[in-house]
Design a protein around this motif. Structure first.
Motif, PDB file in Angstrom:
ATOM      1  N   ASP A   1     -11.175  -1.335   6.030  1.00 44.64           N
ATOM      2  CA  ASP A   1     -11.329  -0.142   4.931  1.00 44.64           C
ATOM      3  C   ASP A   1      -9.999   0.593   4.721  1.00 44.64           C
ATOM      4  OD1 ASP A   1     -14.232   0.029   5.558  1.00 44.64           O
ATOM      5  OD2 ASP A   1     -13.788   0.995   7.369  1.00 44.64           O
ATOM      6  N   ILE A   2     -10.050   1.553   3.649  1.00 42.71           N
ATOM      7  CA  ILE A   2      -8.690   1.971   3.368  1.00 42.71           C
ATOM      8  C   ILE A   2      -8.596   3.551   3.933  1.00 42.71           C
ATOM      9  CG2 ILE A   2      -8.335   0.657   1.167  1.00 42.71           C
ATOM     10  CD1 ILE A   2      -9.482   3.228  -0.472  1.00 42.71           C
TER      11      ILE A   2
ATOM     12  N   THR B   1       1.129  -1.263  -0.054  1.00 43.44           N
ATOM     13  CA  THR B   1      -0.011  -0.017   0.059  1.00 43.44           C
ATOM     14  C   THR B   1       0.951   1.086   0.149  1.00 43.44           C
ATOM     15  OG1 THR B   1      -1.803   1.234   1.055  1.00 43.44           O
ATOM     16  CG2 THR B   1       0.040   0.000   2.415  1.00 43.44           C
ATOM     17  N   ALA B   2       0.414   2.355  -0.156  1.00 44.05           N
ATOM     18  CA  ALA B   2       0.835   3.701   0.030  1.00 44.05           C
ATOM     19  C   ALA B   2       0.102   4.718   0.517  1.00 44.05           C
ATOM     20  CB  ALA B   2       1.413   4.329  -1.524  1.00 44.05           C
ATOM     21  N   LEU B   3       0.788   5.367   1.722  1.00 51.84           N
ATOM     22  CA  LEU B   3      -0.232   6.383   2.361  1.00 51.84           C
ATOM     23  C   LEU B   3      -0.308   7.653   1.762  1.00 51.84           C
ATOM     24  CD1 LEU B   3       1.598   6.037   5.960  1.00 51.84           C
ATOM     25  CD2 LEU B   3      -0.596   5.857   5.585  1.00 51.84           C
ATOM     26  N   THR B   4      -1.424   8.328   2.035  1.00 55.74           N
ATOM     27  CA  THR B   4      -1.972   9.407   0.943  1.00 55.74           C
ATOM     28  C   THR B   4      -1.232  10.431   1.829  1.00 55.74           C
ATOM     29  OG1 THR B   4      -3.799   8.444   0.447  1.00 55.74           O
ATOM     30  CG2 THR B   4      -3.604  10.766   0.307  1.00 55.74           C
TER      31      THR B   4
ATOM     32  N   GLN C   1      -3.715   3.502  -0.185  1.00 52.39           N
ATOM     33  CA  GLN C   1      -3.946   3.040  -1.357  1.00 52.39           C
ATOM     34  C   GLN C   1      -4.413   1.579  -1.103  1.00 52.39           C
ATOM     35  OE1 GLN C   1      -4.378   4.516  -4.325  1.00 52.39           O
ATOM     36  NE2 GLN C   1      -3.876   6.123  -3.198  1.00 52.39           N
ATOM     37  N   PRO C   2      -5.235   0.907  -1.782  1.00 52.14           N
ATOM     38  CA  PRO C   2      -5.531  -0.461  -1.511  1.00 52.14           C
ATOM     39  C   PRO C   2      -4.370  -1.525  -2.038  1.00 52.14           C
ATOM     40  CG  PRO C   2      -6.883   0.291  -3.337  1.00 52.14           C
ATOM     41  CD  PRO C   2      -6.211   1.494  -2.802  1.00 52.14           C
ATOM     42  N   ALA C   3      -4.338  -2.590  -1.267  1.00 59.41           N
ATOM     43  CA  ALA C   3      -3.141  -3.519  -1.506  1.00 59.41           C
ATOM     44  C   ALA C   3      -3.973  -4.541  -2.318  1.00 59.41           C
ATOM     45  CB  ALA C   3      -2.559  -4.006  -0.363  1.00 59.41           C
TER      46      ALA C   3
END
Length: 222
Positions: free
Chosen positions: A168-169, A116-119, A139-141
């Motif tokens: 949840d994301i 994933t990646a943090l916003t 971001q969803p994995a």
């Protein structure tokens, strides 16, 4: 041929109950993808090996696709809670057997969950009832069914934070609107499913009385 990989136990946090070790070939010409779940800080994997030619000791087979590089991933586990993985590149050769290269900070997300990646930047703070609410999103994995979210105050005696799992994301964390809550925090999000854990994503978050911001240094850890 048996090849034994070994590593050190973590020097911070809770002692692991087990380690998930995965070794995957980096060559499309040879498919190798093996996983072990071990209680100790070592694991042994079996690799094909060509016979040695008399006299020279070279491999007798003309085509040896298994003499290639492999990615080794070790992730410590405490029950169903996963730590940060270690990575190596292992170069398997007929003559040389001890060719491991540390890939610290260069992991490629090897695993069954994905990453994933943090916003960042984060949305605006909302304030009500004496609290400031931070909304975190990521971001969803690809194969994640849940995410382990941890927020910890950096070097503060008065701790505000979060440690939870969510499908949840995004999630929200409320801070009291008071000077004791202001400062820097480390945010960590790790995708999970029943088969294991992906690589965690990190960022540094800073909360002020009238503002907040985030950034990534590349050196965050918990």
């Amino acid at each position: 041929m048996d090849t034994r990989f070994a590593w050190g136990a973590p020097v911070r946090g809770t002692a692991p109950t087990n380690y998930v070790v995965r070794v995957t070939s980096n060559s499309p010409g040879f498919v190798y993808d093996q996983v072990q779940n071990v209680p100790t800080t070592n694991a042994t994997f079996k690799f094909p090996r060509s016979p040695s030619a008399p006299g020279s000791g070279n491999a007798t087979e003309a085509s040896t696709p298994y003499y290639t590089t492999y990615t080794v991933r070790v992730i410590p586990m405490n029950g169903d809670v996963a730590g940060d993985p270690l990575y190596w590149t292992y170069k398997y050769e007929h003559w040389k057997l001890n060719n491991c290269y540390d890939e610290r900070g260069q992991g490629n997300g090897l695993g069954t969950v994905g990453n994933t990646a943090l916003t960042c930047p984060v949305p605006a703070l909302t304030t009500a009832g004496g609290y400031s609410t931070l909304t975190l999103a990521w971001q969803p994995a690809p194969a994640a069914v849940s995410y382990r979210v941890t927020v910890i105050s950096n070097g503060r005696a008065t701790l505000y934070g979060l440690d939870t799992a969510t499908p949840d994301i995004q999630t929200a964390l409320r801070f009291p609107k008071a000077s004791g809550a202001y400062g820097q925090y480390t945010v960590r999000v790790q995708p999970m499913n029943a088969s294991g854990a992906g690589d965690p994503a990190y960022m540094t978050y800073q909360l002020g009385e009238y503002s907040h911001e985030c950034w990534k240094t590349g050196s965050e850890s918990l």
